[in-house]
Design a protein around this motif. Structure first.
Motif, mmCIF file in Angstrom:
data_model
loop_
_atom_site.group_PDB
_atom_site.id
_atom_site.type_symbol
_atom_site.label_atom_id
_atom_site.label_comp_id
_atom_site.label_asym_id
_atom_site.label_seq_id
_atom_site.Cartn_x
_atom_site.Cartn_y
_atom_site.Cartn_z
ATOM 1 N N CYS A 144 -45.206 0.277 13.213
ATOM 2 C CA CYS A 144 -46.050 -0.767 13.274
ATOM 3 C C CYS A 144 -45.887 -1.571 12.016
ATOM 4 N N ALA A 145 -45.821 -1.294 10.961
ATOM 5 C CA ALA A 145 -45.518 -2.177 9.595
ATOM 6 C C ALA A 145 -44.329 -2.968 9.949
ATOM 7 N N LYS A 146 -43.116 -2.008 10.229
ATOM 8 C CA LYS A 146 -41.805 -2.466 10.370
ATOM 9 C C LYS A 146 -41.874 -3.850 11.323
ATOM 10 N N HIS A 147 -42.553 -3.447 12.441
ATOM 11 C CA HIS A 147 -42.592 -4.482 13.695
ATOM 12 C C HIS A 147 -43.358 -5.964 13.277
ATOM 13 N N THR A 148 -44.574 -5.632 12.654
ATOM 14 C CA THR A 148 -45.482 -6.622 12.432
ATOM 15 C C THR A 148 -45.157 -7.288 11.068
ATOM 16 N N ALA A 149 -44.585 -6.655 10.163
ATOM 17 C CA ALA A 149 -44.834 -7.404 8.438
ATOM 18 C C ALA A 149 -43.938 -8.335 8.413
ATOM 19 N N ASN A 150 -44.255 -9.558 7.626
ATOM 20 C CA ASN A 150 -43.650 -10.674 7.130
ATOM 21 C C ASN A 150 -43.227 -10.321 5.700
ATOM 22 N N ARG A 151 -44.577 -9.374 5.103
ATOM 23 C CA ARG A 151 -44.290 -9.215 3.770
ATOM 24 C C ARG A 151 -45.339 -7.850 3.674
ATOM 25 N N ILE A 152 -44.898 -7.005 2.596
ATOM 26 C CA ILE A 152 -45.373 -5.784 2.563
ATOM 27 C C ILE A 152 -45.965 -5.505 1.293
ATOM 28 N N ILE A 153 -47.296 -5.211 0.757
ATOM 29 C CA ILE A 153 -47.437 -4.821 -0.500
ATOM 30 C C ILE A 153 -47.897 -3.255 -0.402
ATOM 31 N N ILE A 154 -47.814 -2.593 -1.560
ATOM 32 C CA ILE A 154 -48.107 -1.271 -1.564
ATOM 33 C C ILE A 154 -49.111 -0.991 -2.789
ATOM 34 N N LEU A 155 -50.208 -0.317 -2.457
ATOM 35 C CA LEU A 155 -51.284 -0.290 -3.337
ATOM 36 C C LEU A 155 -51.225 1.354 -3.904
ATOM 37 N N ALA A 156 -51.545 1.646 -5.276
ATOM 38 C CA ALA A 156 -51.677 2.978 -5.713
ATOM 39 C C ALA A 156 -52.787 2.761 -6.704
ATOM 40 N N GLU A 157 -53.843 3.659 -6.427
ATOM 41 C CA GLU A 157 -54.805 3.644 -7.610
ATOM 42 C C GLU A 157 -55.399 2.421 -7.935
ATOM 43 N N GLY A 158 -55.630 1.507 -6.847
ATOM 44 C CA GLY A 158 -56.325 0.396 -6.911
ATOM 45 C C GLY A 158 -55.496 -0.595 -7.420
ATOM 46 N N LYS A 159 -54.353 -0.770 -7.765
ATOM 47 C CA LYS A 159 -53.358 -1.744 -8.308
ATOM 48 C C LYS A 159 -52.192 -1.833 -7.119
ATOM 49 N N GLU A 160 -51.521 -3.173 -7.379
ATOM 50 C CA GLU A 160 -50.420 -3.144 -6.536
ATOM 51 C C GLU A 160 -49.317 -2.807 -7.178
ATOM 52 N N ILE A 161 -48.361 -1.873 -6.580
ATOM 53 C CA ILE A 161 -47.497 -1.425 -7.330
ATOM 54 C C ILE A 161 -45.915 -1.751 -7.051
ATOM 55 N N ALA A 162 -45.914 -2.597 -5.626
ATOM 56 C CA ALA A 162 -44.460 -2.922 -5.270
ATOM 57 C C ALA A 162 -45.050 -4.137 -4.288
ATOM 58 N N GLU A 163 -44.042 -5.115 -3.912
ATOM 59 C CA GLU A 163 -44.167 -6.389 -2.969
ATOM 60 C C GLU A 163 -42.788 -6.664 -2.518
ATOM 61 N N GLY A 164 -42.646 -6.836 -1.029
ATOM 62 C CA GLY A 164 -41.518 -7.363 -0.605
ATOM 63 C C GLY A 164 -41.455 -7.125 0.894
ATOM 64 N N SER A 165 -40.343 -7.533 1.392
ATOM 65 C CA SER A 165 -40.132 -7.300 2.946
ATOM 66 C C SER A 165 -39.771 -5.673 3.198
ATOM 67 N N TYR A 166 -39.946 -5.528 4.608
ATOM 68 C CA TYR A 166 -39.618 -3.961 4.833
ATOM 69 C C TYR A 166 -38.439 -3.778 4.211
ATOM 70 N N GLU A 167 -37.405 -4.145 4.598
ATOM 71 C CA GLU A 167 -36.107 -3.972 4.052
ATOM 72 C C GLU A 167 -35.875 -3.786 2.797
ATOM 73 N N GLU A 168 -36.462 -4.639 1.817
ATOM 74 C CA GLU A 168 -36.328 -4.765 0.560
ATOM 75 C C GLU A 168 -36.890 -3.236 -0.081
ATOM 76 N N LEU A 169 -38.177 -2.855 0.308
ATOM 77 C CA LEU A 169 -39.081 -2.067 -0.014
ATOM 78 C C LEU A 169 -38.323 -0.682 0.439
ATOM 79 N N ALA A 170 -37.902 -0.531 1.877
ATOM 80 C CA ALA A 170 -37.492 0.598 2.394
ATOM 81 C C ALA A 170 -36.133 1.190 1.614
ATOM 82 N N ASN A 171 -35.456 0.321 1.003
ATOM 83 C CA ASN A 171 -34.158 0.453 0.248
ATOM 84 C C ASN A 171 -34.619 0.574 -1.454
ATOM 85 N N SER A 172 -35.624 0.638 -1.527
ATOM 86 C CA SER A 172 -35.919 0.730 -3.043
ATOM 87 C C SER A 172 -35.626 2.091 -3.617
ATOM 88 N N THR A 173 -35.013 1.786 -4.713
ATOM 89 C CA THR A 173 -34.602 3.083 -5.578
ATOM 90 C C THR A 173 -35.744 3.884 -6.055
#
Ligand SMILES: Nc1ncnc2c1ncn2[C@@H]1O[C@H](COP(=O)(O)OP(=O)(O)OP(=O)(O)O)[C@@H](O)[C@H]1O
Ligand SMILES: [Mg+2]
Lengths: 269, 244
Positions: free
Chosen positions: B205-234
């Motif tokens: 669903c995320a892949k299909h709908t997202a223009n942009r994704i952010i990831i939260l951890a412990e109440g903070k944003e830890i990453a932001e980007g398109s699906y491909e960018e984040l999926a290929n993150s190191t």
């Protein structure tokens, strides 16, 4: 003071919590009044009001009838020997009707409604709170206070007095039955005597009282439900405390109204 | 970039001593689908509840469509909420009302002079969109979990809001229905140019709908980007969200 060093912050925080709670109750009641006064303004919630009225009346009718009848019957049977000692059994209809209409009818009915309706409102509103239905109303820009609280409080304040009247009537029938177990008295004579002994001053405070009882049942039930916690067990707590608290307040309101009407009677005589 | 429809700046939120959101900032642009990922309990649901003023914040500022949320009074909040659709994680259907009444409830109260035929049309259309027209006269207690979710979704979109906040729109649904719901989210975006925040754990669903994704951890944003960018993150933490 000095020998209990830990006690003071504890008492302090408890007092603070108590007053915070009190402030919350006051805010809830003032908001309820506001919504009741603004009830005729759109968006109209009359459908929900009628639904609640029907539900409340329908739910407690049989219960109120049975308890009213039995109370009338028991009161008559138990008073009979005392009056018979003075040869005054003919006063039974008057005595029973006065005590029923002034006190027993309103209080018994209110307590039954607190148990039946108050717990129902507490549980229903509590589960609406727990399942986020109240928040859902808020985010769809509707006023849950009007839709949930105002309708239920108005419905209770209207229906409890009607139920009290109904209970009074059933109590009278119970009393008639009680008299006819031992002696013989036809219905016309019984009601003629009962009604002759009643005055406006018996009815009026009783009706005021009944409206207040209904208001208390509605407000306490809604308050407990609205402020239910997050888990499902808080629904049970809300229902339970709705009954306990409204029953207590009913007795206090009873006491105050009786005192006030006494004062009024002595002043006007 | 197009205009911002919602802006969150450095918000903090806590329940008692438990800090949930810590210095979180986020922008939502017109016509954008923003997907929010994060482990369970990181405060995703709390975030969108703060955004519509259901939960108060301790610090920071939030604006929706140019209006400040945290300083808004009751009437101003009402006006903001009329333009924002909110799908609850629990669906939050009104138990005492049928499916039809659930959808009509907000419609009747927000669009006060809506005609009977329009009411029917909009209700039917919204239910058709989620594939539940047969259930229109059922009570919520007669529905399955996934059906409840879809009715909740229908109730959200029936108002044609400018911004939609979806709290796990596809959770509890089979993969085919999930796909249909994702398609629906996309088609709403294209048809009405709505902006959405989509909280999900459902990666297709995320892949299909997202223009942009952010990831939260412990109440903070830890990453932001398109699906491909984040999926290929190191970064292994970010990467772990995308492993099936
Ligand atoms: N009303 C509340 N009162 C107290 N604590 C709460 C409340 N709502 C949420 N919390 C707490 O806030 C934290 C974040 O909750 P939240 O529901 O936002 O998580 P989430 O990211 O949506 O998780 P999930 O993916 O499981 O839905 C949790 O630890 C929860 O215990
Ligand atoms: Mg959540």
């Amino acid at each position: 003071m000095d020998n209990q060093p830990q006690a003071s912050p504890d008492i302090f925080s408890k007092t603070k919590a108590y007053f915070a709670q009190l402030a919350m109750v006051a805010r809830f009641i003032s908001k309820t009044f506001k919504e009741i006064f603004l009830f005729v303004k759109p968006p109209h919630e009359f459908d929900e009001l009628f639904k609640q009225c029907f539900k409340i009346g329908n739910k407690s009718l049989v219960l109120v009838a049975i308890t009213g009848f039995i109370m009338g019957l028991v009161l008559t049977i138990q008073s009979r020997p005392v009056l018979a000692e003075f040869g005054a059994t003919s006063w039974l209809p008057a005595m029973v009707s006065i005590s029923f209409i002034r006190e027993i009818g309103p209080v018994i009915t209110a307590l039954i409604c607190a148990g039946k309706i108050g717990s129902g409102i507490g549980a229903e509103v509590g589960s609406m709170k727990v399942t986020e239905q109240i928040e859902a109303m808020e985010v769809s820009a509707t006023n849950p206070f009007k839709f949930i609280v105002a309708t239920r409080v108005i419905a209770c304040s209207l229906m409890v007095p009607l139920l009290v009247l109904f209970s009074d009537a059933c109590g009278m029938l119970g009393s008639l039955t009680g008299i006819n177990i031992y002696g013989d008295m036809n219905m016309n004579l019984f009601f003629a005597q009962a009604i002759a002994s009643l005055e406006f001053a018996d009815f009026f405070p009783a009706m005021i009282k009944s409206v207040l009882f209904g208001f208390v049942i509605g407000v306490v039930g809604c308050y407990q439900g609205f402020n239910a916690g997050r888990g499902t067990e808080s629904v049970g707590t809300a229902a339970n405390s709705a009954v306990v608290i409204s029953s207590m307040i009913i007795f206090f309101v009873d006491l105050i109204v009786v005192q006030l009407s006494e004062v009024y009677n002595t002043l006007s005589n | 970039m197009s205009e911002k429809v919602a802006e969150i700046k450095g918000i903090y939120q806590s329940f008692g001593s438990q800090e949930v959101l810590k210095n979180l900032s986020l922008d939502l642009y017109k016509g954008e689908n923003l997907v929010v990922l994060g482990k369970s309990g990181t405060g995703k649901s709390v975030l969108i509840k703060c955004l519509v003023g259901l939960i108060g914040i301790d610090k920071g500022t939030m604006t929706i469509l140019g209006k400040s949320v945290e300083t808004a009074n009751e009437n101003e909040l009402m006006e903001i909420r009329k333009k924002v659709g909110f799908l609850f994680q629990s669906a939050a259907l009104y138990d005492s009302m049928s499916v039809r009444e659930n959808l009509e409830f907000p419609l009747k109260r927000i669009e006060t002079n809506i005609s009977k035929s329009d009411l029917e049309l909009r209700t039917v259309e919204a239910l058709e969109n989620v594939g539940l027209l047969d259930a229109i006269d059922k009570m919520p207690s007669q529905l399955s979990g996934g059906m409840r979710k879809r009715v909740g979704l229908a109730r959200t979109i029936v108002l044609n809001p400018e911004i939609i906040l979806y709290d796990e729109p596809t959770t509890g649904l089979d993969s085919i229905t999930s796909r249909e719901i994702s398609d629906l989210i996309l088609s709403l975006q294209q048809k009405y140019n709505t902006s959405s925040i989509i909280i999900t754990h459902d990666m297709p669903c995320a892949k299909h709908t997202a223009n942009r994704i952010i990831i939260l951890a412990e109440g903070k944003e830890i990453a932001e980007g398109s699906y491909e960018e984040l999926a290929n993150s190191t970064d292994s933490l970010i990467n772990s969200f995308f492993k099936q």
